[in-house]
Structures are given as C-alpha cells and as structure tokens.
Motif scaffolding. Structure first.
Motif, PDB file in Angstrom:
ATOM      1  N   ASP A   1      40.910  32.703  40.082  1.00  0.00           N
ATOM      2  CA  ASP A   1      40.137  32.684  41.327  1.00  0.00           C
ATOM      3  C   ASP A   1      40.990  33.133  42.508  1.00  0.00           C
ATOM      4  O   ASP A   1      40.489  33.773  43.445  1.00  0.00           O
TER       5      ASP A   1
ATOM      6  N   GLU B   1      41.107  36.895  42.411  1.00  0.00           N
ATOM      7  CA  GLU B   1      39.835  37.448  42.879  1.00  0.00           C
ATOM      8  C   GLU B   1      39.748  37.397  44.402  1.00  0.00           C
ATOM      9  O   GLU B   1      39.303  38.358  45.044  1.00  0.00           O
TER      10      GLU B   1
ATOM     11  N   LYS C   1      39.519  40.649  46.885  1.00  0.00           N
ATOM     12  CA  LYS C   1      38.447  40.763  47.884  1.00  0.00           C
ATOM     13  C   LYS C   1      39.028  41.018  49.263  1.00  0.00           C
ATOM     14  O   LYS C   1      38.496  41.833  50.030  1.00  0.00           O
TER      15      LYS C   1
ATOM     16  N   GLU D   1      29.121  42.862  46.938  1.00  0.00           N
ATOM     17  CA  GLU D   1      30.224  41.917  46.829  1.00  0.00           C
ATOM     18  C   GLU D   1      31.092  42.247  45.621  1.00  0.00           C
ATOM     19  O   GLU D   1      30.583  42.567  44.541  1.00  0.00           O
TER      20      GLU D   1
ATOM     21  N   GLN E   1      33.190  41.491  42.494  1.00  0.00           N
ATOM     22  CA  GLN E   1      33.219  40.411  41.508  1.00  0.00           C
ATOM     23  C   GLN E   1      34.156  40.763  40.371  1.00  0.00           C
ATOM     24  O   GLN E   1      34.127  41.889  39.849  1.00  0.00           O
TER      25      GLN E   1
ATOM     26  N   LYS F   1      34.918  40.370  36.663  1.00  0.00           N
ATOM     27  CA  LYS F   1      34.144  40.040  35.474  1.00  0.00           C
ATOM     28  C   LYS F   1      35.045  39.937  34.249  1.00  0.00           C
ATOM     29  O   LYS F   1      35.963  40.748  34.082  1.00  0.00           O
TER      30      LYS F   1
ATOM     31  N   TYR G   1      39.694  41.896  32.061  1.00  0.00           N
ATOM     32  CA  TYR G   1      38.812  41.812  33.222  1.00  0.00           C
ATOM     33  C   TYR G   1      38.328  43.203  33.637  1.00  0.00           C
ATOM     34  O   TYR G   1      38.907  44.225  33.280  1.00  0.00           O
TER      35      TYR G   1
ATOM     36  N   ILE H   1      36.360  45.207  37.264  1.00  0.00           N
ATOM     37  CA  ILE H   1      35.783  45.182  38.607  1.00  0.00           C
ATOM     38  C   ILE H   1      34.984  46.472  38.796  1.00  0.00           C
ATOM     39  O   ILE H   1      35.526  47.573  38.607  1.00  0.00           O
TER      40      ILE H   1
END
Length: 296
Positions: free
Chosen positions: A222, A225, A229, A243, A245, A247, A258, A260
C-alpha cells in the motif's frame, strides 16, 4: 523529416540513363555507317549498343511510370494517415523489373536470343526453382507484405518469440530492431506461418507497466501504491481522469506480479517507454530501501 529528404533526392540514375540514350542517338546521326546492318566491321560493338538500348529505354519508361504512380498515390493520400508500404513495394518491384531488363539486355549484347534461351533452360529453371524454393516463397511473401496494410516500416510487432520495431522490409527478410537494439532478420514466411501480432496497428494511449516483487514486500505494498500515485499525480504526460490502481496479476511461491494501467497523452511508443522506465526506477528504489535493512 527523413521522408522529405528522400523526396528531394536528385534522380541521378534517371538523368544518367537519359544522358546515355541521348549520346547514343547523337552518335547515330554522327556516325550512321556504324549502325548500318550491312556493316560487319564492328558487329560486337553494335550488339553491345543494341543490348544497352534494350535496357535503357524500357528502364526510363519504367521510371516514369513509377514516378507517376507514386505521385498520384501521394496526392490522393496527402490529407490522411496511410498505413502500409505501397511506395516501398513499388520501389522493390521496380528493382526486380530493372534486373530482368538488365539480364535480357546482357543476352542481346552477347548475341543470345532471350526467348530461345528461356525455352532451352526450362528444365534447369525448374530445378533452380526447387532449390531456391524458400527464397522464392520469401520473395512472394515480401511482395504481399509490402502491398498490404497489415504492417509497415516503423510498426512494433511480435512474430513468434521475437518482438521489436520494423526497420526495413526486403524480399527475403523483415529487419526487426528488438528492445536490446539488436537487428533481427525474420524470414517473410514467418508472418504467415507463425503467430503474428502488430502492436502498432491500433495504437492506443492505454499502456501497462508490469513488475514483480518478493512476497516479503506484500505487507507494505500500500505504501508503494501511495508513492506511485504521488509520482504520477499531475504528471504532464498522463491523463488525469482515472485513478491509478496497483493490480495483482499473479502470486508465485517467492514473488507477486503487479500491473498498473495508465493512459498517456499520446499513443507514442517512445513516450510509453519513458513513463514505464520512470515508474520502474521508482519501484526498484522502493524495493532496495525495503530489503536493505533485512539483508544487513
């Protein structure tokens, strides 16, 4: 810019052919006895001139036809983006026809009847066709590719296990520049006999950034992330209407993969690559800072 330079290139070969034909015509009026069929003093020279004319005159007409076709094509498509390699195909086809003309003129220059020669060489020609079957099929495939809209020079494609940008298309190969900047020569037949994906056929501003991290970093993902951002917030090269995210694509024994999904301001592959590198550098920095204390 490069295309404009090519268009302005002075037609040296065409002008040279016109000068050569002009000199031969001038010599005809200057020395008419040399071209007299009854003259047996210079038979070899006369055949040489005949062979040269049999190449130069058709080749000049071929160049004029090529110029007219390309001019009309460019005029009809001046106000729209055109895919495909029509001009490239015309240029390659012109080279083939000029080669055929050169061979015929060579036969005439040495007193060989082209029609009789081809007839007598039929069996040999069949054997040659069998021996060079792969090259012939590659050449035909190359012509089909050149005159089709399936791909074009500059496209990013994936053929089998190879992926990269098309640098050139020849009669035998597609020259592909891969991500390591190596030039890979792919036989034209591979486009029709293996899995082929044109990554540039339907260009989109959407692109994905994929990476994987050790399972041990999952508890703080988190944080990553949030940092990504912050990095991409109000980025001048990214659309800000969606937005960001992070994933999860796949969970392995020792890693988590992951992804994006992002929308850039354009469909430029170069821009997408720059944005991807920017994000991956941040991920590497995050991973290094996270794993360094545990390693010590």
């Amino acid at each position: 810019m490069e295309e404009n330079i090519k268009k302005r290139k002075f037609p040296i070969a065409f002008i040279s052919k016109l000068i050569a034909v002009g000199l031969i015509i001038w010599s005809y009026f200057l020395m008419p006895e040399f071209y007299d069929e009854k003259n047996t003093e210079y038979p070899k020279m006369l055949r040489m001139v005949s062979g040269l004319l049999s190449f130069l005159i058709p080749s000049i007409f071929l160049s004029i036809i090529r110029f007219i076709i390309i001019t009309v094509y460019n005029a009809r498509n001046a106000n729209r983006v055109v895919r495909g390699n029509f001009v490239l195909g015309i240029n390659r086809l012109t080279v083939v026809l000029n080669t055929v003309l050169a061979v015929i003129s060579f036969m005439i220059a040495f007193g060989i009847n082209p029609k009789e020669f081809i007839t007598s060489m039929t069996i040999v020609a069949m054997a040659i066709a069998v021996i060079f079957r792969e090259y012939i099929t590659n050449m035909i495939s190359g012509l089909i590719i050149m005159f089709s809209d399936d791909l074009s020079v500059g496209d990013r494609i994936r053929v089998g296990t190879y992926q990269g940008r098309i640098v050139d298309i020849t009669f035998s190969n597609i020259l592909l520049q891969d991500e390591e900047d190596d030039i890979v020569m792919i036989p034209n037949n591979m486009v029709f006999t293996s899995t082929f994906v044109n990554l540039s056929a339907h260009r989109s501003s959407l692109f994905s950034v994929k990476f994987e991290l050790p399972v041990s970093t999952a508890s703080t993902i988190d944080l990553l992330e949030t940092e990504i951002k912050s990095l991409l917030l109000n980025h001048p090269n990214l659309a800000q209407d969606e937005e960001v995210q992070l994933k999860v694509m796949e969970i392995g024994k020792d890693y988590i993969r992951y992804k994006i999904d992002l929308h850039a301001v354009s469909n430029s592959s170069k821009l997408h690559k720059q944005l991807e590198n920017e994000i991956l550098k941040h991920v590497l920095k995050y991973e290094g800072e996270l794993l360094k204390p545990s390693e010590l």
